[in-house]
Design a protein around this motif. Sequence first.
Motif, PDB file in Angstrom:
ATOM      1  N   ARG A 143     -79.947 -68.722  34.056  1.00 62.42           N
ATOM      2  CA  ARG A 143     -80.442 -67.686  33.140  1.00 62.42           C
ATOM      3  C   ARG A 143     -79.524 -67.541  31.942  1.00 62.42           C
ATOM      4  O   ARG A 143     -79.977 -67.377  30.802  1.00 62.42           O
ATOM      5  N   ASN A 144     -78.213 -67.564  32.199  1.00 59.33           N
ATOM      6  CA  ASN A 144     -77.250 -67.408  31.114  1.00 59.33           C
ATOM      7  C   ASN A 144     -77.355 -68.566  30.124  1.00 59.33           C
ATOM      8  O   ASN A 144     -77.380 -68.358  28.904  1.00 59.33           O
ATOM      9  N   VAL A 145     -77.417 -69.787  30.639  1.00 57.73           N
ATOM     10  CA  VAL A 145     -77.546 -70.957  29.769  1.00 57.73           C
ATOM     11  C   VAL A 145     -78.870 -70.895  29.007  1.00 57.73           C
ATOM     12  O   VAL A 145     -78.917 -71.145  27.795  1.00 57.73           O
ATOM     13  N   TYR A 146     -79.942 -70.567  29.707  1.00 60.89           N
ATOM     14  CA  TYR A 146     -81.262 -70.494  29.059  1.00 60.89           C
ATOM     15  C   TYR A 146     -81.239 -69.506  27.900  1.00 60.89           C
ATOM     16  O   TYR A 146     -81.722 -69.809  26.795  1.00 60.89           O
TER      17      TYR A 146
ATOM     18  N   HIS B 114     -63.860 -67.766  29.453  1.00 62.59           N
ATOM     19  CA  HIS B 114     -62.618 -67.179  28.933  1.00 62.59           C
ATOM     20  C   HIS B 114     -61.714 -68.290  28.402  1.00 62.59           C
ATOM     21  O   HIS B 114     -61.100 -68.163  27.338  1.00 62.59           O
ATOM     22  N   GLN B 115     -61.630 -69.368  29.177  1.00 56.87           N
ATOM     23  CA  GLN B 115     -60.742 -70.464  28.808  1.00 56.87           C
ATOM     24  C   GLN B 115     -61.221 -71.179  27.541  1.00 56.87           C
ATOM     25  O   GLN B 115     -60.433 -71.490  26.651  1.00 56.87           O
ATOM     26  N   SER B 116     -62.512 -71.441  27.464  1.00 62.39           N
ATOM     27  CA  SER B 116     -63.042 -72.127  26.279  1.00 62.39           C
ATOM     28  C   SER B 116     -62.912 -71.247  25.041  1.00 62.39           C
ATOM     29  O   SER B 116     -62.734 -71.753  23.925  1.00 62.39           O
TER      30      SER B 116
ATOM     31  N   LYS C 259     -67.290 -70.113  21.190  1.00 61.94           N
ATOM     32  CA  LYS C 259     -68.152 -69.039  21.673  1.00 61.94           C
ATOM     33  C   LYS C 259     -68.996 -69.623  22.816  1.00 61.94           C
ATOM     34  O   LYS C 259     -69.128 -70.846  22.938  1.00 61.94           O
ATOM     35  N   PRO C 260     -69.597 -68.758  23.659  1.00 62.01           N
ATOM     36  CA  PRO C 260     -70.361 -69.304  24.789  1.00 62.01           C
ATOM     37  C   PRO C 260     -71.400 -70.347  24.376  1.00 62.01           C
ATOM     38  O   PRO C 260     -71.502 -71.407  25.011  1.00 62.01           O
ATOM     39  N   PHE C 261     -72.161 -70.076  23.307  1.00 60.68           N
ATOM     40  CA  PHE C 261     -73.147 -71.072  22.878  1.00 60.68           C
ATOM     41  C   PHE C 261     -72.463 -72.355  22.439  1.00 60.68           C
ATOM     42  O   PHE C 261     -72.934 -73.460  22.749  1.00 60.68           O
TER      43      PHE C 261
END
Length: 561
Positions: free
Chosen positions: A162-165, A532-534, A540-542
């Motif tokens: 869901r998060n990736v989507y 957090h590491q990235s 950013k997450p995306f």
Amino acid sequence: EIIKGKEVFDYRSKYLSGLSRKVTPIDLPDDRILAIRQQCEALFRFFGFNVYARIDGFIRDDGSIILNDPNTTSGMLPSSFFFHQAAEIGLGPGQFLTYIIRTSLDERIRTMSGGYQAYTGLLEALDRRLDELGDIERSETRIGVIMGGYSSERHISIESGRNVYEKLASSSQYDPIPIFLSGSDNSFDLTILPVNLLLKDNADDIREKIQFYKEHPVIRMIRDRCQGITARYGHAGYAFEPRQISLEELRDMADGVFIALHGRPGEDGRLQSELDKLGLVYNGSSVSSSRITINKYETNEILKKHGFNVADHLVISKNEWQADEEKAIGKAEGSIAYPFIAKPVDDGCSSAVKLINDRTALKAFARLTFREEPAFDPKAAAILDLKPKEEFPQKEEFLIEERITAGNAKYFLEITGGLLTHIKEPRGGLVYEIFEPSEALATKEVLSLEEKFLAGQGQNITPARFGANPEEYKIIADQVKKDLEQVARILEVTGYARIDAFVRIYEDLRVETIVIEVNSLPGMTPATCIFHQSAINGYKPFDFIHSILTFGFNRQSVQLS
């Protein structure tokens, strides 16, 4: 409707996937559902609420409605009540948030006596953007986001998927397709999910809704009433019914795949093998590497041969346990001293990892692992202190390994380190970007499922507390990251991964990195520490997800070096 077991509806029950369930709409006659809606609307107007609210309450056995908890803000996890319900009219989380923002701007303008010019400009700009989005032809890269599965990690897989989507859906570069995988090792079943099923609570709930899908008359009535909203904020021609597809059909409708499955299937290379046959690119490591890293015993054996310090370990099989239980216990006790760790040898990292203090606990672990039926032996479950609804996979073998301790080290930490791979330019070669590792703090001897994946339940300190000052930190962190890169190269891990380890740091700053396991498809829930590491490295997450997919599309040009 909130459905739970005997447990209190506390933070764990409310937010950890796979425990309590939210059923929309409530299982009542239509007139009772409409009565609840009318009472909530009356309370909303009575308090003068605007834009949105969430109103909680009870319905008694006599049919009376008790509303006791109005909330003018609400939880906003992907599976929260609000998104759960907005999805029933066809709005994904990003679309619903856009609706809330637009309606809030309009409300500020309507209710403020002055000084609202800035809001007017924002509203006009947002409306222009919505008009533009409605007019453009979509030419994004189509990505099938595969989630679910049938292992004990299926619920975490749904949270990751869901998060990736949602991250991909909120971009202008990708057109994600949510796909639910079920079935067995012998046969995969794939189903395209409408957003109202995608946001159900857990994998079991989604599977049930797929099997018995039926449009509810009250939901249909609300959708008709909300057509003006969905036409503005949703996608034209949105389909609410789930649709089963084959892998061949997936190839024709998607340019690539993001595998959000953890453990088996997913990290074992079986799905990747099928995708290779179809020429579909995917995230994560190759088939051969995945088949190694899913097996914790084989991974440790390979690393041991390459000079790495690993925990003493051995495998106990169902056949040898059933043939001679005392002999199997003697084998374990003769090799590794209590207390030791027992866990599945060939699955993900999120369930059935237990500290075994004595032979009573060892027998309980074996009894649960080798059981013939899904139901637990209650005595064995009590000995291992299983939580309500905690899952315990049935397996043909399990791994026991030495419990790693500080020894005479100055500092001793449990860490998890993420990585991302890139193609060396010009073409060929592999560059490993090793993130600053996180320090994982467990409340007990073993990190729990909640501490790994549920926001607020675990403590991950990023970066890890390797040294007393920046100079010490750099010396130690550089060595740990060098070790993690070497592990990844030996196992031919590509794309991205998470490596779990213990680190001993001595007075002279000598470092020992003891690898525990390698996760070739790490969890991608919003709370997982790989984000957090990235972020420390500027992703950013995306951006992080985009980099993972970019490598997948370009991996054919890579030569391991």
